[in-house]
Motif scaffolding. Structure first.
Motif, PDB file in Angstrom:
ATOM      1  N   ALA A 106       0.346  -5.750   5.508  1.00  0.00           N
ATOM      2  CA  ALA A 106      -0.103  -6.465   4.317  1.00  0.00           C
ATOM      3  C   ALA A 106      -1.555  -6.161   3.958  1.00  0.00           C
ATOM      4  O   ALA A 106      -2.028  -6.593   2.902  1.00  0.00           O
ATOM      5  N   TRP A 145       0.060   1.021   3.412  1.00  0.00           N
ATOM      6  CA  TRP A 145       1.055   1.875   2.761  1.00  0.00           C
ATOM      7  C   TRP A 145       1.739   2.797   3.771  1.00  0.00           C
ATOM      8  O   TRP A 145       2.941   3.065   3.659  1.00  0.00           O
ATOM      9  N   ALA A 158       4.222   0.676   5.676  1.00  0.00           N
ATOM     10  CA  ALA A 158       5.371   0.367   4.821  1.00  0.00           C
ATOM     11  C   ALA A 158       6.299   1.574   4.711  1.00  0.00           C
ATOM     12  O   ALA A 158       7.533   1.427   4.765  1.00  0.00           O
ATOM     13  N   SER A 212       2.632 -12.593   2.883  1.00  0.00           N
ATOM     14  CA  SER A 212       2.309 -11.489   1.983  1.00  0.00           C
ATOM     15  C   SER A 212       3.544 -11.099   1.173  1.00  0.00           C
ATOM     16  O   SER A 212       4.616 -10.818   1.731  1.00  0.00           O
ATOM     17  N   PHE A 255       3.839  -8.341  -0.503  1.00  0.00           N
ATOM     18  CA  PHE A 255       4.090  -6.925  -0.237  1.00  0.00           C
ATOM     19  C   PHE A 255       4.914  -6.759   1.038  1.00  0.00           C
ATOM     20  O   PHE A 255       5.852  -5.946   1.073  1.00  0.00           O
ATOM     21  N   VAL A 261       8.742  -5.114   1.160  1.00  0.00           N
ATOM     22  CA  VAL A 261       9.114  -3.971   1.993  1.00  0.00           C
ATOM     23  C   VAL A 261      10.238  -4.344   2.948  1.00  0.00           C
ATOM     24  O   VAL A 261      11.205  -3.589   3.129  1.00  0.00           O
TER      25      VAL A 261
END
Length: 233
Positions: A80, A122, A125, A174, A176, A180
């Motif tokens: 995150a 990133w 993820a 989070s 994000f 994911v």
């Protein structure tokens, strides 16, 4: 003449494999869940360290344990982009003085500024999504039945939520991270189910009579794989 008892101390791989196979027969569901969870984390452990070492910011990465740190797999805050270290020790700061007064402070060049590395999230993820793609193959080979794919995939996600919450001592908040996690689960479920359905349609359906344990009653068990061959005969 009395027989002497001999003890086998040599390592026997055939015996070991047969015991693992026996365990999978008696405890098929739990064995497969543990196997799926283990394979998923092994895939992450293969992907994450080299990718972080190549692309992540090295100073911040070294300060949090390096690319092979367990937290890169188990701590949801790493994906995150959240701060996992609340405060950098004062001893690592430098201070500027003028006329007996502090006029500024900062960090030495080889020290971490305390700002999380956004690229690291990133990378983690992407590694998670690649591991979910590998889970498709694991489910296709281990679980096989389409109706069980959803159960096993969601169990894997739930187990990871429990483990990451315990490791980080905080529940994931989070968006994000959740995107994911659920996106990878959706990819795994849809693709693995379609592959298993196509295999069953290709192999066909057969009804195999089996005898119940301890009884003379014959039970019909539905198994995939023989209907087409029976029709050909």
């Amino acid at each position: 003449m009395a027989k002497t008892k001999t003890t086998i101390t040599n390592w026997d791989p055939v015996l070991l494999i047969s015991q693992v196979r026996l365990l999978s027969i008696h405890f098929p569901r739990s064995f497969k869940i543990v196997s799926m969870q283990t394979l998923h984390y092994l895939t992450l452990c293969v992907l994450i360290p080299p990718l972080l070492a190549m692309f992540a910011e090295p100073t911040a990465l070294a300060y949090e344990g390096g690319p092979a740190s367990v937290g890169m797999v188990m701590d949801w805050r790493e994906m995150a982009g959240r701060r996992t270290v609340l405060e950098v020790p004062i001893s690592e700061r430098w201070w500027a003085w003028s006329g007996g007064k502090k006029i500024g402070h900062g960090w030495s060049e080889d020290r971490w500024s305390g700002t999380p590395d956004p690229l690291r999230g990133w990378i983690l993820a992407a590694c998670w999504l690649i591991a979910c793609s590998a889970d498709i193959y694991y489910l296709y080979k281990l679980v096989r039945r389409p109706r069980l794919i959803l159960d096993f995939a969601l169990t894997l996600v739930f187990n990871h939520l429990v483990l990451t919450t315990y490791y980080s001592a905080s529940f994931p908040t989070s968006f994000f991270f959740w995107m994911v996690l659920l996106g990878g689960a959706g990819l795994t479920i849809v693709t693995a189910e379609q592959l298993c359905i196509k295999r069953e349609m290709r192999e066909g359906l057969s009804v195999v009579p089996v005898r119940a344990d301890g009884d003379d009653i014959r039970v019909e068990e539905m198994e995939m794989g023989g209907l087409l061959n029976d029709r050909m005969d």
